[in-house]
Design an enzyme around this catalytic site. Sequence first.
Site, PDB file in Angstrom:
ATOM      1  N   MET A  62      44.211  27.356  16.182  1.00 48.87           N
ATOM      2  CA  MET A  62      44.315  25.934  16.500  1.00 48.87           C
ATOM      3  C   MET A  62      43.516  25.131  15.464  1.00 48.87           C
ATOM      4  O   MET A  62      43.126  23.994  15.724  1.00 48.87           O
ATOM      5  CB  MET A  62      43.811  25.678  17.920  1.00 48.87           C
ATOM      6  CG  MET A  62      44.652  26.426  18.954  1.00 48.87           C
ATOM      7  SD  MET A  62      44.711  25.642  20.570  1.00 48.87           S
ATOM      8  CE  MET A  62      43.007  25.724  21.049  1.00 48.87           C
ATOM      9  N   GLY A  63      43.265  25.732  14.295  1.00 44.85           N
ATOM     10  CA  GLY A  63      42.597  25.002  13.219  1.00 44.85           C
ATOM     11  C   GLY A  63      41.101  24.899  13.399  1.00 44.85           C
ATOM     12  O   GLY A  63      40.501  25.604  14.209  1.00 44.85           O
ATOM     13  N   HIS A  79      36.633  28.606  11.057  1.00 44.19           N
ATOM     14  CA  HIS A  79      35.281  29.064  10.727  1.00 44.19           C
ATOM     15  C   HIS A  79      35.364  30.515  10.284  1.00 44.19           C
ATOM     16  O   HIS A  79      36.466  31.098  10.217  1.00 44.19           O
ATOM     17  CB  HIS A  79      34.330  28.883  11.917  1.00 44.19           C
ATOM     18  CG  HIS A  79      34.880  29.440  13.201  1.00 44.19           C
ATOM     19  ND1 HIS A  79      35.109  30.786  13.374  1.00 44.19           N
ATOM     20  CD2 HIS A  79      35.280  28.843  14.344  1.00 44.19           C
ATOM     21  CE1 HIS A  79      35.603  30.991  14.577  1.00 44.19           C
ATOM     22  NE2 HIS A  79      35.729  29.836  15.185  1.00 44.19           N
ATOM     23  N   HIS A 104      37.671  32.928  12.112  1.00 47.71           N
ATOM     24  CA  HIS A 104      39.104  32.894  11.767  1.00 47.71           C
ATOM     25  C   HIS A 104      39.345  33.589  10.429  1.00 47.71           C
ATOM     26  O   HIS A 104      40.335  34.308  10.263  1.00 47.71           O
ATOM     27  CB  HIS A 104      39.596  31.448  11.626  1.00 47.71           C
ATOM     28  CG  HIS A 104      39.549  30.644  12.884  1.00 47.71           C
ATOM     29  ND1 HIS A 104      38.629  29.642  13.101  1.00 47.71           N
ATOM     30  CD2 HIS A 104      40.314  30.700  13.996  1.00 47.71           C
ATOM     31  CE1 HIS A 104      38.840  29.112  14.290  1.00 47.71           C
ATOM     32  NE2 HIS A 104      39.849  29.731  14.857  1.00 47.71           N
ATOM     33  N   GLY A 148      41.347  37.353  17.870  1.00 45.22           N
ATOM     34  CA  GLY A 148      39.936  37.678  18.046  1.00 45.22           C
ATOM     35  C   GLY A 148      39.685  38.324  19.407  1.00 45.22           C
ATOM     36  O   GLY A 148      40.294  37.938  20.407  1.00 45.22           O
ATOM     37  N   GLN A 189      42.682  36.589  26.809  1.00 46.25           N
ATOM     38  CA  GLN A 189      43.871  36.158  26.050  1.00 46.25           C
ATOM     39  C   GLN A 189      44.502  37.353  25.331  1.00 46.25           C
ATOM     40  O   GLN A 189      45.724  37.544  25.356  1.00 46.25           O
ATOM     41  CB  GLN A 189      43.451  35.085  25.037  1.00 46.25           C
ATOM     42  CG  GLN A 189      44.501  34.764  23.995  1.00 46.25           C
ATOM     43  CD  GLN A 189      44.119  33.589  23.122  1.00 46.25           C
ATOM     44  OE1 GLN A 189      44.177  32.457  23.552  1.00 46.25           O
ATOM     45  NE2 GLN A 189      43.731  33.835  21.875  1.00 46.25           N
TER      46      GLN A 189
HETATM   47  O1  PAF Z   1      43.046  31.473  20.399  1.00 52.76           O
HETATM   48  C1  PAF Z   1      43.599  30.406  20.023  1.00 52.76           C
HETATM   49  O2  PAF Z   1      43.139  29.736  19.087  1.00 52.76           O
HETATM   50  C2  PAF Z   1      44.849  29.927  20.759  1.00 52.76           C
HETATM   51  O3  PAF Z   1      44.792  30.216  22.118  1.00 52.76           O
HETATM   52  C3  PAF Z   1      46.145  30.474  20.132  1.00 52.76           C
HETATM   53  C4  PAF Z   1      46.216  31.985  20.251  1.00 52.76           C
HETATM   54  C5  PAF Z   1      46.223  30.050  18.682  1.00 52.76           C
HETATM   55  C6  PAF Z   1      47.367  29.903  20.882  1.00 52.76           C
HETATM   56  O4  PAF Z   1      47.407  28.520  20.812  1.00 52.76           O
END
Ligand code: PAF
Length: 287
Positions: free
Chosen positions: A30-31, A34, A37, A147, A153
């Site tokens: 989601m941008g 850091h 990512h 991650g 998730q």
């Molecule tokens: O973990 C995230 O940043 C978000 O939940 C993802 C996996 C990009 C989905 O929008």
Amino acid sequence: MKILETKQAVREHCSTLRKAGQSIALVPTMGFLHEGHLSLVREAARRCDVVVVSIFVNPTQFGPNEDLDSYPRDTERDLELLAREGVSGVFMPSVDEMYGATGDTFVEVPELSSILQGALRPDHFRGVSTVVSKLFNIVQPDVAVFGEKDYQQLAIIRQMVRDLDMPLAIVGHPTVREADGLAMSSRNVRLSEQQRAEAAALSQSMTAAETIASEGTQIVELKRVITEVIEENAPNGKIESVEIRDALTLAPLDGALDRPAVILLAVRFGAVLLIDQRVIDVTNQLG
Ligand code: PAF
């Protein structure tokens, strides 16, 4: 590095890569990137010939009272960082491009999505699994990297891929931490100086639990230690949940520790909800 704003542009880009025999790894984000990512991007580059990153602040995973509008964004910096990593393409759709006018179909993993964070954030994981499925369909990657920090998730995405026979491999990558142990997150910039200092308590509490954990330690004792360390070191933090679950199924555990377990924490500092996790495997079954 190609900036791809439409699904069609992504399809064309990825189809050219595939025709050239290149394998593709996707890193959904989601941008406001850091080091955490970037470590996912590096893992993706180790696994495949090329890396595609998506940057999309997904509205369907935010509740009505959540921080969609204030979610931090810095696209220029994100693109600079990704170009330095040698990323092949960045998919940055608008909400309209991603969902279109109707957007009536959802992908849901109901059981895993309704527990833990899902009980606190109704519909959150339904938004995640839906957008991730869409990204998989658009990019059609060989591998996607996520991650481990967002442990639930990751478990939901793995289950979805298994249940729907999605033809790709899901790779989980360990949490990247600041020097004091705080898990890197785009939300950390919204902590005050005092909250930021106290936030290290999440990681400290799990280290304390890990230190006393051995086969047979009572789960209730581990939870007590975790809660005590957070309460002592983070007086401005409000514990939302301290859970110790089966590391593979996320089923609740009680009694004595006798299998790989995961500690899942959610602690609120003002408007910022921090989560963290650590797998404790006293049986060494996971290794
Ligand atoms: O973990 C995230 O940043 C978000 O939940 C993802 C996996 C990009 C989905 O929008």
